[in-house]
Structures are given as C-alpha cells and as structure tokens.
Design an enzyme around this catalytic site. Structure first.
Site, PDB file in Angstrom:
ATOM      1  CB  SER A 182      -0.961  -0.046   1.188  1.00 34.53           C
ATOM      2  OG  SER A 182      -1.950   0.944   1.092  1.00 34.53           O
ATOM      3  CG  ASP A 351      -6.886  -3.073  -3.320  1.00 32.45           C
ATOM      4  OD1 ASP A 351      -7.382  -2.074  -2.776  1.00 32.45           O
ATOM      5  OD2 ASP A 351      -5.713  -3.429  -3.156  1.00 32.45           O
ATOM      6  CG  HIS A 380      -5.618  -2.182   0.197  1.00 31.77           C
ATOM      7  ND1 HIS A 380      -5.017  -1.825  -0.994  1.00 31.77           N
ATOM      8  CD2 HIS A 380      -4.926  -1.521   1.171  1.00 31.77           C
ATOM      9  CE1 HIS A 380      -4.025  -0.984  -0.755  1.00 31.77           C
ATOM     10  NE2 HIS A 380      -3.957  -0.786   0.547  1.00 31.77           N
TER      11      HIS A 380
END
Length: 410
Positions: A182, A351, A380
């Site tokens: 991320s 995601d 995610h």
C-alpha cells in the site's frame, strides 16, 4: 466572501455538527471498537512484544533521517529453527498507511510474511516510518510540535527510505530486496526514481501497488474526500491524525453516519471487501493498529485522488514556485526506474484502494515488464493479513525473491 476567520468558523461549525449528530444517534461500531480496545501497554519495542516471545531472534535499531527523525528498525537475521550462521540475503519490509512494522507479524507465525521470510532463510529488516508508534523520536521536535508532523509520503520516500535502506545496505554489505504494501509501494515507487536509492535495491515486490489513486472506490475514503476532511483539519490546525485519540474517534463517527457510509464493517468501507481476513483477531489487531500519521500526508493522498496525479506535494502556485521552481509540483517519473530492476506485483480484484485500472496504468508507465500475481477475490488487506496468503501469494513472492536477490553482495 468570508475572510480566514469566517472560513475557520464555518469549518468548526460543520465539524461540530457532524460530531453532535453522531452524539444523538449513537456511536458507530467502528468508533466503539476503537474506544473499547486500548493500545497494548508497555514500553518494550516491537521485538520484545511480538517476536522474542515466539523465540525469533530480533534486535532493535535506530536510524536518523537527514531532517532529524529517529526511526526504529527491527532485524530478524534468521528463523527460530535456523542456525545463526545461515543468514540469507536482506529483505526490507515497508508497511502501509496507519500501520507499523507489526503488520508483518500480526497473524500467526505460520501466516505472517515476516515470520515466513525468516523461516525461509532471509535476513529480514522491518521499517517503521516517522510518526508511527515505533518511530516517535526527533532530534529537536516532540510529537506535540506542529513541525514534527510537517510531512507527507514524499518525505517518507525521500528521507525515511533513504535512511533505513542506507543503514541496512551498510550493515549487510549487500543489495536489498524491497517489499512494500500500500503506502509502502507509493514510497517505494517514488524512491526508486532516485538513483541513490535504486543502487541499493536488487529487486522490488509490491503488494497492492499504488502510484495513482483516481479510481479509488472505497466509500469511507470517497466521503472523506468529498467533505474535504483533510483541508478542514489543516485549517483547524490539527496536524497529527490519530484515530486512537478522542478527535480521531469522533472523525470516524462523523464519517460513519449510517446513511452515506455504513461502518458495520469499517475495514470493507475503507479497503473494499477482503476474502480471507481473520475477523476473530480484530481486537488483537486493534492493540497495535491504527498508527498515527500526519494530516499533511492525508492531504497529499487526497490530492492524488482529486487530480489523478503521482506528483510531489502541491503547495499551490506560489508555494510550488518557491519549493520546486515550477508552478506545478514535479511528477514522479515511473519510466525512470531502471528497466533492469526486477519488479513483482501482487494485486486483487476486490481492492477498493489499489484499483485494477490504476495498477494497469502504473504497469504501462514502467519501462520494465513486472511479474504479476492477480488474485480475483483478494482485497487490499488480504495480501498482508489473509489466513491463506502463504499459499495464495507468498509462495510466488518467495520464489521471485530467491531468483532475484540471493546473490546481491557488493
């Protein structure tokens, strides 16, 4: 047109109305959880709290950035059943937004990537960016000072990664395999456009890679963007964004209004659906996360969402001219990442932050052709916290790291 004082008063009124409305209708489940579970007590570091109790070797290290931040690094030289002289090549793990190095160890030893890499012979190093629970020091400022929080992910890439990777590079005398998740991929991609950083890296593995955010579909995030939460907080002089504080819990409450955002499953509202997240461990996760970040960091991310850009922080026309010598902030040029650098990307079809469309745009802008692992039912968080990630993702990730980092000494 209202003057600055009038604007501030209006913003305070808006925010207070959100808080009052939540007070009438009752707290959201997300806010209740944040209030219910206190952060884990004790002054011990990450090693003492998570790794040493499971008999993994772990030492704490501190590095100082060029702008004075004191960052915590953890070093796990081998697995608990490996000989001390069997250390393999270094792998550096970089966490995401509102997370810390604990992210890589928060599931069981059989499920968490940090443990798995150590048990597979890698020399594991854990990064913790400024402002997180593990990295709250500075040579001059305290966490109560405004200037302590005057940074975005741009500084995390240009200063924090440079300091942490430089330390590992010097200690190990080896190039490093970089693994980010991320925000750790935003930092990584930006940093890899810098020659002084890319020379230290043998390969890069990106979990839920982000350089563009204009197709974000997470309802919680879109609501925060739409109500200009970032600009409200900056105008109010709130520079630390800590969802464990009273103000942070109230912000969650205000966004989780039941009408626009249903936060009965806050994680899904923020990240999209996750197929394999172990909800039975949520209270344990909340003992460590979320970590604080800066409001300026949130503002930078929201700039990316609003403008569809992958650039440095936008200070406005005059501010940009003073800082960058241009009216617009410079972009991070993904095509400047060397074609020779091996890159692996793992991303999921569910995601809501690292959207497939944005990932594909990132891939197109790279000179190299990265190795890709697409998992249709992953969200995610699944890439770091799925109970199935070891088989679904980490087997292929470890194969990539072995093929591209095992002989990288300098």
């Amino acid at each position: 047109m209202a003057g600055p004082g009038g604007v501030l008063a209006l913003i305070l009124l808006i925010v207070s109305c959100f808080y009052c409305c939540r007070g009438v209708s009752g707290a959201s489940p997300a806010a209740d959880a944040l209030r219910r579970v206190a952060p884990r007590a004790g002054s011990g570091g990450l090693c003492e709290q998570l790794l040493l109790p499971l008999v993994y070797p772990c030492t704490e290290h501190t590095v100082e950035t060029k702008d004075g931040f004191l960052l915590s690094l953890q070093h796990i030289p081998h697995g608990k059943n490996k000989a001390a002289d069997s250390t393999g090549p270094p792998v550096f793990l970089q966490h995401g937004l509102f997370q810390g190095g604990d992210t890589w160890f928060i599931n069981s030893a059989e499920q968490s990537l940090g443990y798995i890499l150590a048990d597979n012979g890698f020399d594991v190093w854990i990064g913790n960016v400024r402002g997180t629970r593990w990295s709250k020091g500075h040579s001059t400022f305290s966490v109560h000072d405004k200037l302590f929080w005057d940074w975005s992910w741009q500084e995390l890439a240009e200063y924090d990664l440079l300091a942490m990777l430089g330390y590992v590079y010097t200690v190990t005398k080896s190039k490093i395999s970089y693994v980010g998740h991320s925000q750790g991929t935003i930092m990584g991609l930006a940093a890899l456009t810098m020659p002084e950083i890319v020379k230290m890296v043998s390969s890069a593995a990106l979990l839920c890679p982000i350089s563009y955010l204009d197709h974000v579909s997470a309802i919680f995030v879109l609501r925060a963007v739409g109500m200009h939460l970032d600009q409200m907080l900056l105008t109010m002089g709130i520079h630390q964004l800590n969802f464990r504080s009273d103000m942070g819990v109230q912000i969650v409450d205000s966004l989780c209004d039941g009408e626009h955002v249903d936060c009965n499953n806050l994680l899904s509202a923020i990240t999209g659906e996750n197929c394999c997240f172990n909800t039975s461990r949520i209270d344990f996760y909340l003992e460590y996360e979320p970590h604080p970040s800066s409001t300026k960091n949130l503002h930078h991310l929201f700039q990316m969402i609003r403008k569809g850009t992958f650039t440095k922080y936008d200070y406005g026309l005059l501010g940009n001219l003073r800082r960058y010598g241009h009216l617009r902030p410079p972009r991070f040029d993904l095509s400047s990442i060397p074609e020779s650098l091996p890159i692996w990307m793992g991303y999921g079809g569910l995601d809501a932050l690292a959207d497939v469309t944005d990932v594909q745009r990132t891939i197109r802008e790279l000179k190299s052709t990265p190795e890709l692992l697409y998992i249709g039912d992953y969200g995610h968080i699944d890439f770091v916290m799925s109970v199935k990630a070891k088989d679904d993702a980490y087997v292929d990730l470890i194969r990539f790291l072995r093929e591209n980092g095992w002989h990288s000494s300098y």
